[in-house]
Structure formats: C-alpha cells, structure tokens
Design an enzyme around this catalytic site. Sequence first.
Site, PDB file in Angstrom:
ATOM      1  N   GLU A 120       0.834  -1.206   0.000  1.00 52.14           N
ATOM      2  CA  GLU A 120       0.000   0.000   0.000  1.00 52.14           C
ATOM      3  C   GLU A 120       0.870   1.258   0.000  1.00 52.14           C
ATOM      4  OE1 GLU A 120      -3.501  -0.012  -0.436  1.00 52.14           O
ATOM      5  OE2 GLU A 120      -3.989   0.447   1.658  1.00 52.14           O
ATOM      6  N   THR A 168      -7.766   9.674  -2.079  1.00 52.88           N
ATOM      7  CA  THR A 168      -7.295   9.719  -0.687  1.00 52.88           C
ATOM      8  C   THR A 168      -6.446  10.970  -0.484  1.00 52.88           C
ATOM      9  OG1 THR A 168      -7.313   7.316  -0.590  1.00 52.88           O
ATOM     10  CG2 THR A 168      -6.008   8.426   1.069  1.00 52.88           C
TER      11      THR A 168
HETATM   12  N1  HSE Z   1      -7.341   6.055   7.221  1.00 50.93           N
HETATM   13  C1  HSE Z   1      -7.133   6.399   5.841  1.00 50.93           C
HETATM   14  C2  HSE Z   1      -7.829   7.721   5.551  1.00 50.93           C
HETATM   15  C3  HSE Z   1      -7.761   5.316   5.007  1.00 50.93           C
HETATM   16  O1  HSE Z   1      -8.947   7.890   6.015  1.00 50.93           O
HETATM   17  O2  HSE Z   1      -7.247   8.582   4.909  1.00 50.93           O
HETATM   18  C4  HSE Z   1      -7.523   5.510   3.558  1.00 50.93           C
HETATM   19  O3  HSE Z   1      -6.321   4.887   3.191  1.00 50.93           O
END
Ligand code: HSE
Length: 292
Positions: A120, A168
């Site tokens: 990842e 993201t």
């Molecule tokens: N915890 C991460 C976010 C999950 O919310 O940005 C996405 O990879």
Amino acid sequence: MVTVRAPATSANLGSGFDVFGVALARPADVVRVERADETSIDVTGAGAEFIPTDPAENTAGVVARELDAPARIQIDKGVRPSSGMGSSAASAAAAAVALNELYDRGLTREELVRVAAHGEAAVSGEAHADNVAPAILGGFTIVTDDDVTRMDADLDVVACLPETVVSTREARGVLPEEVGMDEMVETVGNAATLVAGMCRDDPELVGRGMGDPVVTPARAALIDGYDAVESAARDAGATGVTVSGAGPTVLAVCRSGTRQRVAGAMVEAFGEEGVDARAYQTEVGTGAEFCR
Ligand code: HSE
C-alpha cells in the site's frame, strides 16, 4: 495455482481515524497466483481500467517483490478503486496471503499485514494498515504504529457508494492540522464507546461511538448529498453514519432488521441530490480466505 478472496474494508469508523477498520462481508477482490519467472499482472472487474498493471505500481506487484515471489497475478476486482472501501488493500491482502501459500513462506497473518501495508505504502505513498489489517485478519481491527489488535464483531452495515470519485490525497488534504482539547476529549470518549460496542455486539453503542468532530465534517463536504444521506439513513434505522475511509462511500451501522430499509433510503437520498449510487447490504465479515 492459489486463489484467495479478500474483502472490502471500511477504515476509521468516524472516531478511529487511521486506527479502526472492519472487514465487510461484501464486496471482495479475488486474486489468483501462479509461479512465474517474472511478475505480471492482469486486472478485470470493477474499475479495472484505472488500475496499473506495472508490478512496480500495483499493490499486489509490490507484495510479490516484498515476498520474493514472482508470479502471474490475476486480479478480479469486486471493490471499485477510489471508493473508500479499501480497494488496493483488498488486492494487496489477497496477494500476500496467496503468495505466502504458493511459495510456502510460512509468514503469520500478522506478518502478512506488514507486507501488504508495504505494498500500500509503495503505491499510495502513505502506509495505512487500517485497511489491510481487517482485509487479512477479518472482524474489527485496531491498528497502531507497531501493533494490531483484532476482535470478532457481529454488526449489520450498509456501504453506500455514489458514482463519484474522491482521491485519498484530496481527502487527506482537507484535514485540519491541529485539533483542540475539547475535540480530542470528545473523540477519545467516542472511540472508547465504539470499542465497548464492538465487544458487546451493540449497534447502539457502536453508532454513538462513531461521532467525530474533526475528520468526518471536513470530508463530508467533498461528498455531494452527504447530509441528506446521513439523515435518511438515521430515519430508516441507522445508529451511526460516517464517511468510509477517505470516501466517497458512506457507511451506516444498522439496528437489527433495518439494513434493507437503510440501504433503500440512502440510495434514494443520493438520487434526490442527482447522484447515482448503489448500496451494499453487508456485515462485519471474515478476512482473506482461500477459494477452492
Ligand atoms: N485512514 C485512511 C484515511 C484510510 O482515512 O485517509 C484511507 O487509506
């Protein structure tokens, strides 16, 4: 040849930003691996056209490199990329479990979480194990810098995916840089309540514990129709509603017997805002599994 199914996941659950995650019983990716001299990747299924097949840029390819396990890798996507349901994590998790078996590497599931998280990180630039941990271990997971805790959880949820894309990177860009003491206290209280709810399989407590004054409001603004969808879900029987991962999927925890009504209400509310959406009626499920 080894075939593994790894589930979609939902990270954060509101109060547990970058810490909490759950495996969802549906949808899932299926990854098939065969020994080869060099790694090659073939992708079919939901959003396949957006997924790089260069092994250096694909989470499953990076996992193959990490395990020194070159393979012909076929990925059938059930989890749409950029959905907020751990799409790249599902492929990384399935590849890690499959290649560990194919090459008889003997790593534990916890060790495979670290391998998949590297996959990842190499692809997204950020190492979050909050999706790969539940994708491999199943259930509800709590991820810290150097540890993962998992527990079984029995919880009905709806994951409603609108036909929009939120990256993201964009969703992390809107986060506040500082958090006030009041917000911190509220978040800790909610996160603790959520964990108690998971221990008791109590959707009321889990829903209450999903409250988050920091991350969710900032990200909800990126999702057209979020407020309407949240209130429709609550009216239909959801105890808690939040952004799944980085979005745009909206996750609702449901009282027993309300899942179908919640799913219909969420899709309808998105529709009234002019946004097409589909809803997965699902529950907290198992982690990566071998397919016969
Ligand atoms: N915890 C991460 C976010 C999950 O919310 O940005 C996405 O990879």
